[in-house]
Design an enzyme around this catalytic site. Structure first.
Site, PDB file in Angstrom:
ATOM      1  CB  CYS A  55       2.926 -44.344 -45.654  1.00  0.00           C
ATOM      2  SG  CYS A  55       2.396 -44.151 -43.843  1.00  0.00           S
ATOM      3  CG  ASP A  77      -4.270 -52.182 -27.678  1.00  0.00           C
ATOM      4  OD1 ASP A  77      -5.022 -52.900 -28.119  1.00  0.00           O
ATOM      5  OD2 ASP A  77      -3.667 -51.888 -27.688  1.00  0.00           O
ATOM      6  CB  CYS A  91      -1.328 -45.794 -45.447  1.00  0.00           C
ATOM      7  SG  CYS A  91       0.239 -46.974 -45.048  1.00  0.00           S
ATOM      8  CB  CYS A 117      -0.006 -48.579 -41.246  1.00  0.00           C
ATOM      9  SG  CYS A 117       0.278 -46.573 -41.574  1.00  0.00           S
ATOM     10  CD  GLU A 150      -7.561 -56.044 -29.641  1.00  0.00           C
ATOM     11  OE1 GLU A 150      -7.477 -56.982 -30.305  1.00  0.00           O
ATOM     12  OE2 GLU A 150      -6.680 -55.706 -28.426  1.00  0.00           O
ATOM     13  CG  ASP A 210       0.449 -50.535 -26.493  1.00  0.00           C
ATOM     14  OD1 ASP A 210       0.476 -51.165 -27.030  1.00  0.00           O
ATOM     15  OD2 ASP A 210       1.366 -49.888 -25.098  1.00  0.00           O
ATOM     16  CB  CYS A 246       4.004 -47.444 -41.953  1.00  0.00           C
ATOM     17  SG  CYS A 246       3.263 -47.836 -42.959  1.00  0.00           S
TER      18      CYS A 246
END
Length: 398
Positions: free
Chosen positions: A348, A189, A330, A327, A274, A355, A346
C-alpha cells in the site's frame, strides 16, 4: 465506591548484631529442616496413597521436637516452623491445582534463606521491631516511611547470597487507590535492541544490566573457579564477591522495571502486551543470556499487579498473533519477516518500522480481545487454549 485495602510488603535493609545473626541463621536452618522433613513425609504418604495435610504435619512437628535427634528445634521460635508447614501446604495446593510443579526440597546452599513471623512472634512499637527469642530490636534502615498507623500482620526476615539482611513488613497501605480514569491505551512490543517499543512510536532503550558488569562478573567467577572445592574460607569469600556482582545487576534491573511499569500504569488506562512464553525462549542458546537480562517475565508480573492496584487493565494477546508481519495501515499480511528486517514497505506504500508496527498491531488486537471478553492470560482462561485473537477454529475429532 469503597475499595478493599491493599496489603503491601515494605522491604528494608537491617544490620543485625552477632547474637541476632546467629539466632536468625539457626532459625533459617530449622525452617529448612522442618520443610524438608514434612515434604519427605508427605511424599512417602503419597506413594502409600495416603493423604497428609497441614494438621498432620503440625502434629509431626510436635513429635519431632520430642526426639533427641531433633531437640534443637526447640531452641528457635516455633512460629517460623509452623509457617514453613503452611508454605508447604500452599505449594501442594498449587501443585494439585496445576499452577506449579511438585514441591522440591530446600538446599542449604541454593535455597533462599528466610523465616516468616506472625503477630504472635514479634513486637512492633514506636518504629522498633523486636522478634521472638531476641532481647534487642533490629537495627533497620528506614529508607522510606511506613503508612501512617501501620500494623504489620507478618514479618519476613531474609538474607541474600551477597550477605545482605532484609526485613519485609506486610501491612495495609491506604495510599494505594484506583487512579482517575484515563482514556489512553498503549500497545507494548518487547525486544532486545530496545527493551520496549510503544504504539505511540516511543522506544525505551535496553539498559543491558548484565552486559555492563559482564567483565567484573567474569573476573569474580574465574577467581571462584580457582578456589578448592568445599566450604573453605577463601572459597566463601570468592563466592560472596561474585554474589555481590549478581546482586548489583539484579538491583539495577529491578529498579528500571519498577520505573517503567509505574509510568505505564499511571499514563494509560489499557495496556496491551504479548503473551510470551519466556521459559521456552531462554532455551535458545544464542538468545538465552539476552532474554534473561531483559527480564520480560518480571516486567509483565510488575505490570499486572500494579494494574490491579490502580484500577488499570492489562490485556495479553496470543503469542502467535503475527504482529510484525501485519501492516497496521491496510491489514495486509506478509509471507515472511526475518529478524534481520527492521524496516519494510507494504504494497500500500506505507513504510513501517518493524517494532512500532508490531506495537500498533498489538494494541489493535488487544482492544479486540477486550471486546471479546478475553482475560490477561488468554491461553489459560479460554477453552481450548486459544485466545480471542487466534482465528483458526478448533478441529473436532471425528
Amino acid at each position: 465506591m469503597k475499595t478493599t485495602p491493599v496489603k503491601r510488603a515494605f522491604k528494608y535493609r537491617f544490620h543485625p548484631t552477632d547474637a541476632q545473626a546467629a539466632e536468625l541463621s539457626r532459625t533459617f536452618g530449622c525452617v529448612r529442616k522442618v520443610y524438608n522433613l514434612a515434604l519427605a513425609a508427605r511424599t512417602q504418604a503419597w506413594t502409600r496413597q495416603e493423604r497428609v495435610n497441614y494438621n498432620a504435619t503440625s502434629a509431626m512437628l510436635t513429635a519431632w521436637k520430642k526426639t533427641e535427634e531433633l531437640a534443637y528445634l526447640n531452641e528457635v521460635s516455633s512460629v517460623p516452623l509452623q509457617q514453613a508447614l503452611r508454605h508447604l501446604q500452599t505449594a501442594f495446593t498449587n501443585f494439585f491445582g496445576r499452577r506449579a510443579k511438585y514441591p522440591r526440597f530446600k538446599s542449604r546452599k541454593k535455597s533462599r534463606k528466610s523465616a516468616e513471623y506472625t503477630t504472635s512472634a514479634f513486637r512492633f512499637r514506636d518504629g522498633k521491631l523486636t522478634l521472638a527469642k531476641m532481647a534487642e530490636p533490629l537495627d533497620i534502615v528506614w529508607s522510606r516511611p511506613l503508612p501512617e498507623k501501620a500494623s504489620p500482620s507478618t514479618v519476613t526476615v531474609s538474607q541474600d547470597a551477597a550477605g545482605r539482611w532484609y526485613v519485609s513488613l506486610l501491612c495495609e497501605d491506604p495510599s494505594v487507590q484506583p487512579l482517575p480514569a484515563a482514556g489512553a491505551a498503549v500497545g507494548v512490543d518487547v525486544g532486545l535492541d530496545h527493551l520496549l517499543t510503544l504504539s505511540s512510536g516511543e522506544k525505551v532503550c535496553n539498559p543491558r544490566c548484565e552486559r555492563r558488569d559482564r567483565a567484573r562478573l567474569a573476573k569474580a567467577q574465574r577467581q571462584l573457579a580457582r578456589k578448592a572445592a568445599g566450604d573453605g574460607a577463601n572459597r566463601r569469600k570468592a563466592r560472596h564477591k561474585a554474589a555481590r556482582v549478581y546482586a548489583r545487576i539484579a538491583d539495577r534491573r529491578r529498579d528500571n522495571l519498577h520505573k517503567l511499569t509505574t509510568r505505564l500504569v499511571r499514563e494509560n488506562q489499557t495496556i496491551v502486551i504479548e503473551d510470551l512464553t519466556v521459559r521456552n525462549m531462554v532455551k535458545n542458546k544464542r538468545l538465552a543470556r539476552a532474554v534473561s537480562d531483559a527480564a520480560w517475565a518480571g516486567f509483565r508480573s510488575m505490570l499486572e499487579y500494579k494494574a490491579r492496584w490502580y484500577g488499570r487493565e492489562v490485556i495479553a494477546v496470543d503469542r502467535w498473533f503475527p504482529s510484525s508481519r501485519l501492516c497496521s495501515a491496510c491489514g495486509a499480511l506478509q509471507d515472511k519477516m526475518p529478524l534481520s528486517v527492521r524496516e519494510w514497505t507494504c504494497d500500500c506504500g506505507t513504510t513501517h518500522d518493524r517494532d512500532v508496527n508490531a506495537a500498533k498491531n498489538i494494541l489493535a488486537a488487544g482492544l479486540a480481545v477486550s471486546v471479546c471478553g478475553a482475560g490477561v492470560r488468554p491461553q489459560r482462561s479460554t477453552p481450548g487454549g486459544q485466545s480471542a485473537t487466534k482465528q483458526k477454529p478448533l478441529r473436532r475429532k471425528p
